[in-house]
Design a protein around this motif. Sequence first.
Motif, mmCIF file in Angstrom:
data_model
loop_
_atom_site.group_PDB
_atom_site.id
_atom_site.type_symbol
_atom_site.label_atom_id
_atom_site.label_comp_id
_atom_site.label_asym_id
_atom_site.label_seq_id
_atom_site.Cartn_x
_atom_site.Cartn_y
_atom_site.Cartn_z
ATOM 1 N N THR A 52 0.820 -1.150 -0.021
ATOM 2 C CA THR A 52 0.077 -0.066 0.083
ATOM 3 C C THR A 52 0.976 1.120 -0.195
ATOM 4 O OG1 THR A 52 -0.043 0.209 2.348
ATOM 5 C CG2 THR A 52 -1.783 -1.261 1.337
ATOM 6 N N ASP A 53 0.300 2.385 -0.187
ATOM 7 C CA ASP A 53 1.124 3.686 -0.146
ATOM 8 C C ASP A 53 1.577 3.881 1.034
ATOM 9 O OD1 ASP A 53 1.862 6.001 -1.572
ATOM 10 O OD2 ASP A 53 0.422 7.096 0.009
ATOM 11 N N ARG B 56 4.965 2.053 1.544
ATOM 12 C CA ARG B 56 5.709 2.381 0.550
ATOM 13 C C ARG B 56 6.440 3.792 1.549
ATOM 14 N NH1 ARG B 56 5.683 6.539 -2.722
ATOM 15 N NH2 ARG B 56 3.553 6.390 -2.885
ATOM 16 N N THR B 57 5.644 4.432 1.912
ATOM 17 C CA THR B 57 6.124 5.664 2.473
ATOM 18 C C THR B 57 6.544 6.115 3.980
ATOM 19 O OG1 THR B 57 3.839 6.725 2.811
ATOM 20 C CG2 THR B 57 4.818 7.127 1.004
ATOM 21 N N ASP C 11 -1.537 -0.190 -3.401
ATOM 22 C CA ASP C 11 -1.167 0.784 -4.316
ATOM 23 C C ASP C 11 -0.738 0.098 -5.822
ATOM 24 O OD1 ASP C 11 1.358 -0.861 -4.193
ATOM 25 O OD2 ASP C 11 2.294 1.317 -3.224
#
Length: 188
Positions: free
Chosen positions: A16-17, A20-21, A31
Amino acid sequence: MSAPVTRLILVSHARTDAMRTGRFPGDEPLDDAGLRDLAAVTDIPRADRVLSGPETRSVSTSRIFGSDISVEPALADIDYGRWAGLEMTDLPDADAMAWLGDPAFVPPGGESLVALFSRVETWLSAVGSTPGRTLAVTSPAVVRAVVVLVLAAPVSSFWRIDVSPLTRTAVSRRGGAWTVGSVARKFV
């Protein structure tokens, strides 16, 4: 006559975002990279039943494993409360240190590691009394909690287990004793 065997394959949902972040997750979708990785999975483990955590990311991931999926509330990710969407660096230093060092620490409006472990242990006991193969799609936090519980390791070991997106962890139970077969094996 040998004791019945319970085989449990835990699948960490696809990326998911927030993963990733480096943010604490909320209920977000997969994502683009997570969707691509999921579409590339061809090695589908055999299962008698497929369970999913209630979050969108777990349900979306579970669909690759079949259409008859049961949503299991006990497989929910740890509740990060008001931290959802934040990065660890957004937290006051004292909160970040408490989160990493005190399993009883509760994020504002959230859930402690102790509470997560209690919930997962109750679920693991129930699924352990069901012979056959269960595939459960959930968060990395739940997978780590299962591994720590099966090994009867201290809760502080939680932070020492790395579970990447879209990996599988296998545990089995025969005669009341759980065994770890593999941890965080990649699908793709």
